[in-house]
Design an enzyme around this catalytic site. Structure first.
Site, PDB file in Angstrom:
ATOM      1  CG  HIS A   1     -35.851  31.486   1.509  1.00 17.44           C
ATOM      2  ND1 HIS A   1     -36.015  32.139   0.313  1.00 17.44           N
ATOM      3  CD2 HIS A   1     -36.911  31.865   2.283  1.00 17.44           C
ATOM      4  CE1 HIS A   1     -37.103  32.897   0.363  1.00 17.44           C
ATOM      5  NE2 HIS A   1     -37.673  32.743   1.541  1.00 17.44           N
TER       6      HIS A   1
ATOM      7  CB  SER B   1     -16.456   4.970  -1.902  1.00 13.13           C
ATOM      8  OG  SER B   1     -15.194   5.270  -2.476  1.00 13.13           O
TER       9      SER B   1
ATOM     10  CE  LYS C   1     -18.278   9.090  -0.274  1.00 11.26           C
ATOM     11  NZ  LYS C   1     -18.861  10.425  -0.203  1.00 11.26           N
TER      12      LYS C   1
ATOM     13  CD  GLU D   1     -25.702  10.645  -5.279  1.00 15.04           C
ATOM     14  OE1 GLU D   1     -24.800  11.100  -5.986  1.00 15.04           O
ATOM     15  OE2 GLU D   1     -25.502   9.867  -4.333  1.00 15.04           O
TER      16      GLU D   1
END
Ligand code: ARG
Length: 471
Positions: free
Chosen positions: A157, A278, A284, A291
């Site tokens: 979980h 970024s 970043k 992704e």
């Protein structure tokens, strides 16, 4: 009349939008190798059987070689009004060698031809994908060996559950990819069936030698029913299913990489080579590869659903709907072939922040099960032990401490069974080492699993894909 290869019974020309709409050459041109190889075998057989003159068969073979050369070098110009790769190759051949080229299609239909081409193509891409899966598994297995004893939190979980080792976690994915390789090898067996001879649907009246063609093209079997031979696309469904499941596995792993590389988890640092920055935020470092792989999963599922839907309402035998099969196959194969190496590179170059992982493995009461097990070892029934430790967890949570921070007096207030040895029994190292059973997370078990995996990989590399299935 109409300039079409099938134009004899037509008086009018095809509407230009309709012509563009049903033409498949823009994508099925990718089957040119398979198409030419299949045609070569077919023509040779026709010559040997005396169905066409041997001299024509020889001219066709030489002509097809030249066409192959032209296509490979980009000299060949495909014609949209010749519809598909099959008629384009025939047209290029006939332009080159004249009348002999017109004999190529004797005893054959585009219906059995396209089934043949796609089966050859799927077999080839499966071999490639199994090779890429093997390379990925090798990376995982190497890392698992290196991190056989590196502690990390295990979750259920997404809540801290019990400590495991990073090696064990990585080998869970190894198992998934091993099954994926098996699924592709399994699919390959059913793709490995030669449909040529099925003709348009009913077989052919020419005395063809199907066995010769099968052998020449390296197929394991002949299709056993001509109607099925031209209309079966189960191998496409299986290929897309295997591809979808593999993407699901990659996507799950990518999700973990995205989490792990976040500042909140900080379990791994991705290499610069597999990260992006970024355009606005200078600080970043983003896990874009993970992704994107996660994102590409959808298109492969989409191909599977598209094809399941295409076949569900088709009466026997061939229907033009089946022309939709190719783009799904190409896209799934291309997506996997793009994702697998990038994923392997990303995993293989990331740095595991083992200190941070071990620190988290010692937190979150992940040793609570083992504290209960310790009581069971002293004769306490498990359900009672569960209750005792649960109350201690509640007590510790209230003061912001951990079980191992309790004094012996505090332990003994909960149960008189406790003694000094409880502390050693609930250290994360001990908790992990205690899971010393086959399939367990104990470092020795992880090392043994990695050694077994090495043998499996060796086998996989040596064997042809079909035999790889059951290893
Ligand atoms: N381009 C077609 C396909 O991909 C080839 C078979 C066409 N056969 C036919 N009778 N129209 O399915």
């Amino acid at each position: 009349m109409t300039g079409k290869l099938w134009g004899g019974r037509f008086e009018g020309a095809t509407d230009s939008a309709a012509n563009h709409f049903h033409s498949s050459i823009s994508f099925d041109r990718r089957l040119f190798r398979e198409d030419i190889e299949g045609s070569r075998a077919h023509a040779e057989m026709l010559g040997r059987q005396g169905i066409i003159p041997m001299s024509d068969a020889d001219a066709i073979a030489a002509g097809l070689d030249a066409v192959l050369d032209d296509v490979e070098s980009g000299r060949a110009v495909f014609d949209e009004s010749a519809e598909d790769i099959h008629m384009n190759v025939e047209k290029l051949l006939t332009e080159r060698i004249g009348d002999a080229g017109k004999r190529l299609h004797t005893g054959r239909s585009r219906n059995d031809q396209v089934a043949l081409d796609l089966r050859m193509y799927v077999k080839r891409r499966i071999d490639e994908i199994i090779g890429l899966l093997a390379e990925l598994m090798a990376v995982l297995n190497r890392l698992a060996g290196e991190h056989a004893a590196s502690l990390m939190p295990g979750y259920t979980h997404l809540q801290p559950a019990q400590p495991v080792t990073l090696g064990h976690h990585l080998l869970a994915y190894f198992e998934m990819f091993r099954r994926d390789a098996g699924r592709f090898a399994d699919c390959r067996e059913r793709a490995d069936v030669c449909p040529l001879g099925s003709g348009a649907l009913a077989g052919t009246a020419y005395p063809i030698d199907r066995e010769f063609v099968r052998e020449r093209l390296g197929f394991a079997e002949l299709s056993r029913n001509s109607l099925d031979g031209v209309s079966d696309r189960d191998f496409v469904l299986e290929f897309l299913s295997a591809a979808s499941i593999t993407m699901a596995h990659l996507s799950r792993f990518c999700e973990e990489i995205v989490l792990w590389s976040s500042g909140e988890f900080a379990f791994v640092e991705l290499s610069d080579a597999y990260s992006t920055g970024s355009s606005i935020m200078p600080q970043k470092k983003n896990p874009d590869m993970a992704e994107l792989i996660r994102g590409k999963t959808g298109r492969v599922y989409g191909g599977l659903i598209a094809m399941l839907t295409v076949v569900k309402g088709l009466p026997l035998a061939y229907n033009k709907d089946l022309q939709e099969d190719k783009e799904s196959v190409f896209d799934a194969a291309d997506t996997l072939a793009a994702c697998l190496p990038v994923f392997a590179g990303m995993i293989g170059t990331m740095t595991a922040l083992t200190g941070r992982m071990a620190e988290r493995a010692g937190a979150g009461f992940m040793n609570a099960t083992d504290a209960a097990d310790w009581l069971v070892g002293r004769g306490c029934p498990f359900r009672d032990a569960h209750g005792i430790i649960g109350r201690l967890v509640l007590y510790c949570a209230g003061k912001g401490s951990a079980l191992e921070d309790l004094t012996l007096e505090e332990f003994r207030a909960a149960s008189p069974l406790f003694d000094e040895s409880i502390y050693a029994a609930i250290s994360p190292e001990r908790v992990v080492a205690a899971r010393d059973i086959p399939g367990g997370t104990a470092p020795e078990r992880v090392r043994a699993a990695a050694a077994e995996n090495e043998r499996y990989l060796e086998n996989l590399r040596q064997s042809a894909a079909p035999e790889a299935k059951r290893v």
